[in-house]
Design a protein around this motif. Structure first.
Motif, PDB file in Angstrom:
ATOM      1  N   GLU A  93       0.835  -1.221   0.000  1.00  0.00           N
ATOM      2  CA  GLU A  93       0.000   0.000   0.000  1.00  0.00           C
ATOM      3  C   GLU A  93       0.863   1.261   0.000  1.00  0.00           C
ATOM      4  O   GLU A  93       0.912   2.044   0.956  1.00  0.00           O
ATOM      5  N   THR A  94       1.541   1.488  -1.117  1.00  0.00           N
ATOM      6  CA  THR A  94       2.522   2.564  -1.236  1.00  0.00           C
ATOM      7  C   THR A  94       1.960   3.955  -0.957  1.00  0.00           C
ATOM      8  O   THR A  94       2.688   4.834  -0.491  1.00  0.00           O
ATOM      9  N   CYS A  95       0.673   4.174  -1.245  1.00  0.00           N
ATOM     10  CA  CYS A  95       0.099   5.512  -1.051  1.00  0.00           C
ATOM     11  C   CYS A  95       0.087   5.930   0.421  1.00  0.00           C
ATOM     12  O   CYS A  95      -0.076   7.118   0.727  1.00  0.00           O
ATOM     13  N   THR A 105       2.162  -2.863  -5.360  1.00  0.00           N
ATOM     14  CA  THR A 105       1.984  -1.486  -4.901  1.00  0.00           C
ATOM     15  C   THR A 105       0.776  -1.293  -3.993  1.00  0.00           C
ATOM     16  O   THR A 105       0.885  -0.679  -2.931  1.00  0.00           O
ATOM     17  N   SER A 106      -0.392  -1.830  -4.397  1.00  0.00           N
ATOM     18  CA  SER A 106      -1.638  -1.310  -3.823  1.00  0.00           C
ATOM     19  C   SER A 106      -2.759  -2.333  -3.807  1.00  0.00           C
ATOM     20  O   SER A 106      -2.771  -3.275  -4.607  1.00  0.00           O
ATOM     21  N   THR A 107      -3.720  -2.089  -2.925  1.00  0.00           N
ATOM     22  CA  THR A 107      -4.952  -2.876  -2.928  1.00  0.00           C
ATOM     23  C   THR A 107      -5.963  -2.336  -3.935  1.00  0.00           C
ATOM     24  O   THR A 107      -6.839  -3.057  -4.400  1.00  0.00           O
ATOM     25  N   SER A 163      -7.479   1.970  -1.192  1.00  0.00           N
ATOM     26  CA  SER A 163      -7.018   3.051  -0.323  1.00  0.00           C
ATOM     27  C   SER A 163      -7.061   4.378  -1.081  1.00  0.00           C
ATOM     28  O   SER A 163      -7.842   4.533  -2.024  1.00  0.00           O
ATOM     29  N   SER A 198      -5.106   5.915  -3.183  1.00  0.00           N
ATOM     30  CA  SER A 198      -4.739   5.905  -4.597  1.00  0.00           C
ATOM     31  C   SER A 198      -4.058   4.584  -4.921  1.00  0.00           C
ATOM     32  O   SER A 198      -3.763   3.790  -4.025  1.00  0.00           O
ATOM     33  N   GLY A 199      -3.830   4.366  -6.212  1.00  0.00           N
ATOM     34  CA  GLY A 199      -3.205   3.129  -6.645  1.00  0.00           C
ATOM     35  C   GLY A 199      -1.745   3.315  -7.012  1.00  0.00           C
ATOM     36  O   GLY A 199      -1.049   4.164  -6.449  1.00  0.00           O
ATOM     37  N   ALA A 200      -1.302   2.525  -7.964  1.00  0.00           N
ATOM     38  CA  ALA A 200       0.104   2.544  -8.368  1.00  0.00           C
ATOM     39  C   ALA A 200       0.472   3.856  -9.049  1.00  0.00           C
ATOM     40  O   ALA A 200      -0.342   4.478  -9.731  1.00  0.00           O
ATOM     41  N   ASP A 223       6.393   4.821  -7.840  1.00  0.00           N
ATOM     42  CA  ASP A 223       6.434   3.627  -6.995  1.00  0.00           C
ATOM     43  C   ASP A 223       7.203   2.508  -7.683  1.00  0.00           C
ATOM     44  O   ASP A 223       8.075   1.864  -7.081  1.00  0.00           O
ATOM     45  N   GLY A 245      -4.047  -0.886  -9.235  1.00  0.00           N
ATOM     46  CA  GLY A 245      -4.861   0.253  -8.819  1.00  0.00           C
ATOM     47  C   GLY A 245      -4.665   1.454  -9.716  1.00  0.00           C
ATOM     48  O   GLY A 245      -3.552   1.954  -9.846  1.00  0.00           O
TER      49      GLY A 245
END
Length: 221
Positions: free
Chosen positions: A128-130, A154-156, A159, A161-163, A167, A185
């Protein structure tokens, strides 16, 4: 880039809470038609999808999703249950509270536990990079590498935002040998998909790429 090469890297995804069997079946059919890498679906559908798809397409599901704060024991059970039901790939969410507490050893041990539960099946680790700083992302590249996971993701998509391209660039600079990258994402165009691949992503978590292709075919563009 040939669109076929893009499809081959797509985990065709439907993870909405209200997903019906007809919708799940549709993405399975589309995944086969377009030759995607897998379908990524809720764990509750894995057994039914595996029976429907048989060995025509890899089945991916998510663990500890989307918040990641289940205990390791719960995630381990989820993982084993999913694999017993026919899952070929597992995308797990890390405990972000542990990360913010600086308990990287606990995150690494959890990833190791789930990788052991996966056996020869692919394990992707969603960080979850954001919600992370650049320094935390770099540290997680190290942790995921040391833990022996197959992918860092990167992401679910659930959340803020996405990729982002940044990242994936950061991942590519800091992951260890043998670890691949999944961007997920907010991938809304073939141009974005191609850029993520050029930057180092081996997988793309998205539903929109196949939808775009279907729309282009239906409209003649």
């Amino acid at each position: 880039m040939d669109k076929k090469l893009i499809f081959e890297k797509v985990d065709h995804t439907l993870l909405t809470q209200t997903a019906t069997w007809e919708e799940i079946k549709e993405i399975c059919d589309d995944a086969i038609s377009y030759g995607t890498a897998s379908v990524c679906i809720p764990a509750s559908y894995v057994k039914r999808v595996k029976e429907y798809m048989k060995d025509r397409m890899a089945v991916c599901t998510v663990i500890g999703f989307p918040n990641g704060y289940s205990t390791t024991a719960v995630k381990e059970f989820e993982t084993k249950d999913a694999i017993n039901n026919g899952a070929d790939e597992i995308d797990m969410v890390i405990n972000l509270g542990d990360l913010k507490n600086g308990q990287y050893d606990m995150i690494e041990e959890e990833i190791r536990t789930l990788k052991a539960a996966c056996g020869n099946h692919i394990l992707k680790v969603i960080i979850e990079t954001c919600l992370l700083t650049k320094e935390e992302i770099i540290k997680m590249c190290e942790v995921v590498t040391n833990a022996g996971a197959d992918y860092i993701k990167t992401s679910t998509g659930f959340s803020k935002s996405g990729a982002t391209f940044e990242d994936v660039e950061l991942f590519a600079k800091h992951i260890g040998e043998g670890v691949k990258i999944k961007a997920a994402g907010g991938i809304t165009s073939f141009e974005d998909a191609e850029k993520f691949i050029e930057l180092g992503a081996s997988r793309l978590g998205t539903s929109r790429i196949v939808k775009l292709a279907k729309n282009e075919e239906s409209t003649g563009y």
